[in-house]
Design an enzyme around this catalytic site. Structure first.
Site, short mmCIF file in Angstrom:
data_model
loop_
_atom_site.label_atom_id
_atom_site.label_comp_id
_atom_site.label_asym_id
_atom_site.label_seq_id
_atom_site.Cartn_x
_atom_site.Cartn_y
_atom_site.Cartn_z
N ASN A 27 -6.80 4.63 8.18
CA ASN A 27 -6.43 3.21 8.22
C ASN A 27 -7.12 2.49 7.08
O ASN A 27 -8.18 2.91 6.61
CB ASN A 27 -6.83 2.57 9.55
CG ASN A 27 -6.35 1.15 9.65
OD1 ASN A 27 -5.22 0.82 9.26
ND2 ASN A 27 -7.20 0.25 10.14
N MET B 64 0.83 -2.97 12.43
CA MET B 64 0.19 -4.01 13.25
C MET B 64 0.16 -3.66 14.74
O MET B 64 0.36 -4.52 15.59
CB MET B 64 0.90 -5.35 13.04
CG MET B 64 0.81 -5.86 11.61
SD MET B 64 -0.89 -5.94 10.99
CE MET B 64 -1.46 -7.39 11.86
N ILE C 270 -2.03 -1.19 17.75
CA ILE C 270 -3.19 -0.34 18.02
C ILE C 270 -2.71 0.93 18.69
O ILE C 270 -2.00 0.87 19.71
CB ILE C 270 -4.21 -1.10 18.89
CG1 ILE C 270 -4.78 -2.27 18.07
CG2 ILE C 270 -5.32 -0.17 19.35
CD1 ILE C 270 -5.49 -3.30 18.88
N HIS D 298 -8.51 -1.41 6.05
CA HIS D 298 -8.80 -2.72 6.66
C HIS D 298 -9.35 -3.63 5.56
O HIS D 298 -10.22 -3.22 4.79
CB HIS D 298 -9.82 -2.53 7.77
CG HIS D 298 -10.06 -3.78 8.56
ND1 HIS D 298 -9.14 -4.26 9.49
CD2 HIS D 298 -11.09 -4.67 8.56
CE1 HIS D 298 -9.62 -5.38 10.02
NE2 HIS D 298 -10.79 -5.65 9.48
N ASN E 153 0.84 -1.21 0.00
CA ASN E 153 0.00 0.00 0.00
C ASN E 153 0.87 1.25 0.00
O ASN E 153 0.56 2.22 -0.70
CB ASN E 153 -0.96 0.00 1.19
CG ASN E 153 -2.17 -0.88 0.92
OD1 ASN E 153 -3.06 -0.50 0.18
ND2 ASN E 153 -2.16 -2.08 1.50
#
Ligand code: GRF
Length: 206
Positions: free
Chosen positions: A106, A89, A91, A108, A13
């Protein structure tokens, strides 16, 4: 606008964002790439593109807050206005999120809120037996995979799909959707109404 991209892995990405900026599709600059993993291939991609790339080792800090304070100091140093999580990876805590409210994105690999919080949303969707899954780009808030949704794209699951084949098709969509979402944010074409995100004139996408 100065961006920072946070990664932990391959960085496909990141590469899509680098390419979109190169092509002039996004008027922004990646000021910094941060990885929490030394061996993340994303760091190599950043260096190859001439972008400042840093490995910040979480183990060097006695607590998450200190780790995040270091991240924030890097961001401030580079005058970063938008933080892009691309396979990061970890939080981020409410402390970090509050500092960059509505300025963290973000991606997902599912149609949120389905398979929220999953570390392997592609496998979970396949095992659950859904017929349609997809990709979501959203703002990050203080809960995991919960913030206002900017863009989503559906991907059909075929009978023949393996985890790899489905992931491959999802990633192809990600590489179109993430640069587009970043472009919309950078150009100020997004308005928030509660948790609904309104977009002024959405350009065509794949
Ligand atoms: C992507 O599938 C993204 O949806 C998830 O992590 C993966 C990162 O892939 N959050 P890459 O490192 O960009 O190739």
């Amino acid at each position: 606008m100065n961006l920072a991209v946070f990664c932990s892995g391959k960085g496909t990405n990141l590469q899509a964002i680098i390419n979109a900026i190169r092509k002039g599709e996004i008027e922004a600059r990646i000021a910094l790439v941060i990885s929490d993993r030394k061996d993340a291939y994303a760091l190599r991609r950043a260096k190859d593109a001439g972008i400042k790339a840093v490995f910040v080792n979480p183990k060097d800090f006695s607590c998450k807050r200190d780790f995040e304070v270091r991240l924030i100091s890097y961001l401030k140093e580079e005058r970063v206005e938008l933080v892009v999580l691309a396979g990061f990876m970890r939080i981020l805590s409410p402390f970090f999120v509050r500092e960059y409210k509505h300025r963290i994105l973000n991606i997902h690999p599912s149609l949120l809120p389905a398979f929220k919080g999953s570390r392997n949303a592609v496998r979970d969707a396949l095992e659950y037996g859904v017929k349609i899954t997809g990709v979501t780009v959203h703002f990050v808030d203080e809960q995991v995979d919960n913030g206002p949704i900017i863009l989503q794209k559906a991907v059909e699951v075929s009978e023949e799909d393996s985890e790899e084949s489905l992931r491959e098709r999802i990633q192809q969509k990600e590489h179109l959707l993430y640069p587009l979402a970043i472009k919309l944010v950078v150009e100020g074409r997004i308005r928030m109404e509660g948790r609904r995100v309104r977009i002024d004139s959405l350009p065509c996408s794949g």
